[in-house]
Motif scaffolding. Structure first.
Motif, PDB file in Angstrom:
ATOM      1  N   THR A 239      58.330  89.906  84.653  1.00  9.13           N
ATOM      2  CA  THR A 239      57.639  88.947  83.787  1.00  9.13           C
ATOM      3  C   THR A 239      58.575  87.845  83.315  1.00  9.13           C
ATOM      4  O   THR A 239      58.379  87.246  82.268  1.00  9.13           O
ATOM      5  N   TYR A 240      59.611  87.568  84.096  1.00  4.54           N
ATOM      6  CA  TYR A 240      60.556  86.504  83.770  1.00  4.54           C
ATOM      7  C   TYR A 240      61.004  85.852  85.077  1.00  4.54           C
ATOM      8  O   TYR A 240      60.886  86.433  86.155  1.00  4.54           O
ATOM      9  N   HIS A 241      61.490  84.635  84.993  1.00  2.86           N
ATOM     10  CA  HIS A 241      61.938  83.918  86.184  1.00  2.86           C
ATOM     11  C   HIS A 241      63.260  84.496  86.686  1.00  2.86           C
ATOM     12  O   HIS A 241      64.193  84.692  85.917  1.00  2.86           O
ATOM     13  N   GLU A 242      63.288  84.737  87.993  1.00  6.79           N
ATOM     14  CA  GLU A 242      64.486  85.249  88.649  1.00  6.79           C
ATOM     15  C   GLU A 242      64.918  84.231  89.698  1.00  6.79           C
ATOM     16  O   GLU A 242      64.128  83.385  90.142  1.00  6.79           O
ATOM     17  N   ASN A 243      66.165  84.275  90.104  1.00  6.49           N
ATOM     18  CA  ASN A 243      66.664  83.409  91.162  1.00  6.49           C
ATOM     19  C   ASN A 243      65.791  83.552  92.405  1.00  6.49           C
ATOM     20  O   ASN A 243      65.477  84.670  92.819  1.00  6.49           O
ATOM     21  N   ILE A 244      65.411  82.431  93.002  1.00  5.93           N
ATOM     22  CA  ILE A 244      64.474  82.466  94.139  1.00  5.93           C
ATOM     23  C   ILE A 244      65.031  83.259  95.311  1.00  5.93           C
ATOM     24  O   ILE A 244      64.301  83.921  96.047  1.00  5.93           O
ATOM     25  N   GLY A 245      66.352  83.226  95.495  1.00  5.93           N
ATOM     26  CA  GLY A 245      66.963  83.996  96.571  1.00  5.93           C
ATOM     27  C   GLY A 245      66.764  85.488  96.386  1.00  5.93           C
ATOM     28  O   GLY A 245      66.571  86.225  97.360  1.00  5.93           O
ATOM     29  N   VAL A 246      66.796  85.954  95.146  1.00  5.25           N
ATOM     30  CA  VAL A 246      66.562  87.371  94.850  1.00  5.25           C
ATOM     31  C   VAL A 246      65.118  87.738  95.169  1.00  5.25           C
ATOM     32  O   VAL A 246      64.843  88.774  95.792  1.00  5.25           O
ATOM     33  N   LEU A 247      64.180  86.886  94.738  1.00 11.00           N
ATOM     34  CA  LEU A 247      62.765  87.130  95.030  1.00 11.00           C
ATOM     35  C   LEU A 247      62.520  87.165  96.543  1.00 11.00           C
ATOM     36  O   LEU A 247      61.797  88.035  97.047  1.00 11.00           O
ATOM     37  N   ASN A 248      63.120  86.227  97.256  1.00 13.09           N
ATOM     38  CA  ASN A 248      62.945  86.169  98.707  1.00 13.09           C
ATOM     39  C   ASN A 248      63.460  87.435  99.390  1.00 13.09           C
ATOM     40  O   ASN A 248      62.829  87.962 100.312  1.00 13.09           O
ATOM     41  N   GLU A 249      64.611  87.916  98.946  1.00 20.39           N
ATOM     42  CA  GLU A 249      65.183  89.126  99.555  1.00 20.39           C
ATOM     43  C   GLU A 249      64.287  90.333  99.286  1.00 20.39           C
ATOM     44  O   GLU A 249      63.999  91.122 100.196  1.00 20.39           O
ATOM     45  N   GLU A 250      63.837  90.482  98.058  1.00 20.27           N
ATOM     46  CA  GLU A 250      62.967  91.610  97.714  1.00 20.27           C
ATOM     47  C   GLU A 250      61.654  91.569  98.484  1.00 20.27           C
ATOM     48  O   GLU A 250      61.171  92.600  98.975  1.00 20.27           O
ATOM     49  N   LEU A 251      61.080  90.374  98.588  1.00 25.15           N
ATOM     50  CA  LEU A 251      59.807  90.244  99.300  1.00 25.15           C
ATOM     51  C   LEU A 251      59.978  90.567 100.772  1.00 25.15           C
ATOM     52  O   LEU A 251      59.159  91.284 101.364  1.00 25.15           O
ATOM     53  N   LEU A 252      61.031  90.036 101.391  1.00 24.73           N
ATOM     54  CA  LEU A 252      61.243  90.284 102.816  1.00 24.73           C
ATOM     55  C   LEU A 252      61.526  91.768 103.077  1.00 24.73           C
ATOM     56  O   LEU A 252      61.131  92.302 104.124  1.00 24.73           O
ATOM     57  N   GLU A 253      62.159  92.427 102.144  1.00 25.65           N
ATOM     58  CA  GLU A 253      62.380  93.869 102.285  1.00 25.65           C
ATOM     59  C   GLU A 253      61.052  94.624 102.276  1.00 25.65           C
ATOM     60  O   GLU A 253      60.855  95.576 103.038  1.00 25.65           O
ATOM     61  N   ASP A 254      60.131  94.200 101.420  1.00 25.58           N
ATOM     62  CA  ASP A 254      58.815  94.847 101.361  1.00 25.58           C
ATOM     63  C   ASP A 254      58.032  94.579 102.641  1.00 25.58           C
ATOM     64  O   ASP A 254      57.379  95.475 103.188  1.00 25.58           O
ATOM     65  N   ILE A 255      58.106  93.344 103.146  1.00 24.64           N
ATOM     66  CA  ILE A 255      57.428  93.005 104.411  1.00 24.64           C
ATOM     67  C   ILE A 255      58.009  93.841 105.551  1.00 24.64           C
ATOM     68  O   ILE A 255      57.268  94.379 106.384  1.00 24.64           O
ATOM     69  N   HIS A 256      59.333  93.948 105.594  1.00 22.59           N
ATOM     70  CA  HIS A 256      60.002  94.757 106.623  1.00 22.59           C
ATOM     71  C   HIS A 256      59.514  96.203 106.585  1.00 22.59           C
ATOM     72  O   HIS A 256      59.250  96.815 107.632  1.00 22.59           O
ATOM     73  N   SER A 257      59.382  96.752 105.393  1.00 22.72           N
ATOM     74  CA  SER A 257      58.923  98.139 105.243  1.00 22.72           C
ATOM     75  C   SER A 257      57.514  98.311 105.796  1.00 22.72           C
ATOM     76  O   SER A 257      57.226  99.298 106.497  1.00 22.72           O
ATOM     77  N   VAL A 258      56.638  97.339 105.517  1.00 18.25           N
ATOM     78  CA  VAL A 258      55.264  97.400 106.025  1.00 18.25           C
ATOM     79  C   VAL A 258      55.254  97.336 107.551  1.00 18.25           C
ATOM     80  O   VAL A 258      54.541  98.101 108.218  1.00 18.25           O
TER      81      VAL A 258
END
Length: 312
Positions: A239-258
């Motif tokens: 619920t707070y702004h995070e560095n976009i690079g961190v968000l991108n890494e987390e999202l791509l990890e979730d996509i990879h898992s799927v």
């Protein structure tokens, strides 16, 4: 036949071009609503798609070109000059009268037209049925009644917004997998000659978007009994702004898992192959528009797969 409604933003156009071979092979139709005067990008996209399956809306309801008839007329003329088979789309509703429609038909009297009904016209529909230039009708689901649709004699396509847009990406955490569509299975039994939707981005339109607290990616897939479901991949909810690079890494990890849990995706989805390649190379500096383009591209590839399998 499947109809995909997109707007002329850069990443939407890119997804069409990258999917062009499969779009043409599976006879998918593109409905394009221009939201800015990007002639070169639109022309480059049109050059890759069968023009008989390309509907260019001449009176957009959103974007910078809304109500700018002069620019729209010139843009359409330029596109037709380079490809005379381009089909003209016309948005109509209760505010449109027959004279307005006739003026557009006369202005482009060598072109075929498709009427896109976001509401019900209030004059005698027989006048429309008599116009040979008008070859099809596209109806927004829930915006017109069945009795109205039945008054038209040409091919009919039902357009649905299958994407359940939530206010915050964070909220997709509550329902990571959900039903998307079964229109491809039942459109004929309902009396339609085609079905359409707004791909995985929905009908919502905004010119710009700020950084989200949570990043999201939406992946459609073939489910039991050939229904289409959608999977929402997310960065870690916060619920707070995070560095976009961190968000991108987390999202791509979730996509990879799927993808790894559904490894068959890599045999037919070049979009998933590209996402997996980004993950392996640890490419976390991508633009979120790139992911939106890949989500749309993947959906085109899914519809191509279902078409060549004979599902619809």
């Amino acid at each position: 036949m499947y109809y995909c409604f997109l707007r002329s933003k850069r990443f939407e156009l890119l997804s069409i071009r990258k999917s062009a071979d499969k779009i043409n092979e599976s006879n998918i139709s593109i409905i394009l609503e221009p939201v800015k005067n990007s002639f070169n990008e639109i022309q480059k996209t049109l050059s890759k798609i069968n023009p008989n399956n390309f509907i260019f809306i001449i009176n957009p309801k959103v974007g910078n070109l809304k109500n700018n008839d002069e620019q729209l007329i010139q843009l359409t003329k330029n596109l037709i000059e380079s490809n005379s088979s381009l089909i003209v789309g016309l948005n109509v509703d209760h505010s449109y009268n027959f004279l307005q429609i006739q003026n557009w038909l006369n202005m482009f009297n060598q072109s075929k037209f498709v009427l896109i009904h976001s509401g019900e016209i209030r004059f005698d529909t027989k006048l429309i049925n008599q116009q040979e230039q008008i070859i099809k009708h596209i109806f927004y689901k829930d915006s017109v009644e069945d009795y109205y649709i039945n008054q038209f004699s040409k091919d009919k396509i039902l357009l649905e917004d299958n994407f359940k847009r939530l206010k915050r990406n964070y909220d997709y955490q509550e329902n990571r997998i959900e039903f998307f569509s079964d229109a491809h299975l039942n459109y004929k039994s309902k009396g339609y000659q085609g079905f359409g939707n707004f791909s995985t981005i929905g009908n919502h339109f905004s010119q710009n978007g700020g950084q989200a607290y949570t990043s999201a990616f939406h992946l459609t897939f073939n489910h039991t009994d050939n229904d289409i479901f959608i999977k929402h991949c997310l960065s870690k909810p916060r619920t707070y702004h995070e560095n976009i690079g961190v968000l991108n890494e987390e999202l791509l990890e979730d996509i990879h898992s799927v993808i790894q849990n559904n490894i068959g995706l890599l045999t037919w989805s070049s979009a998933c192959q590209e996402l997996e390649d980004m993950y392996q190379k640890k490419n976390f500096s991508y633009h979120l528009g790139t992911l939106k383009s890949l989500s749309i591209q993947h959906h085109f590839e899914l519809m191509h797969l279902l078409k060549i399998k004979g599902v619809y």
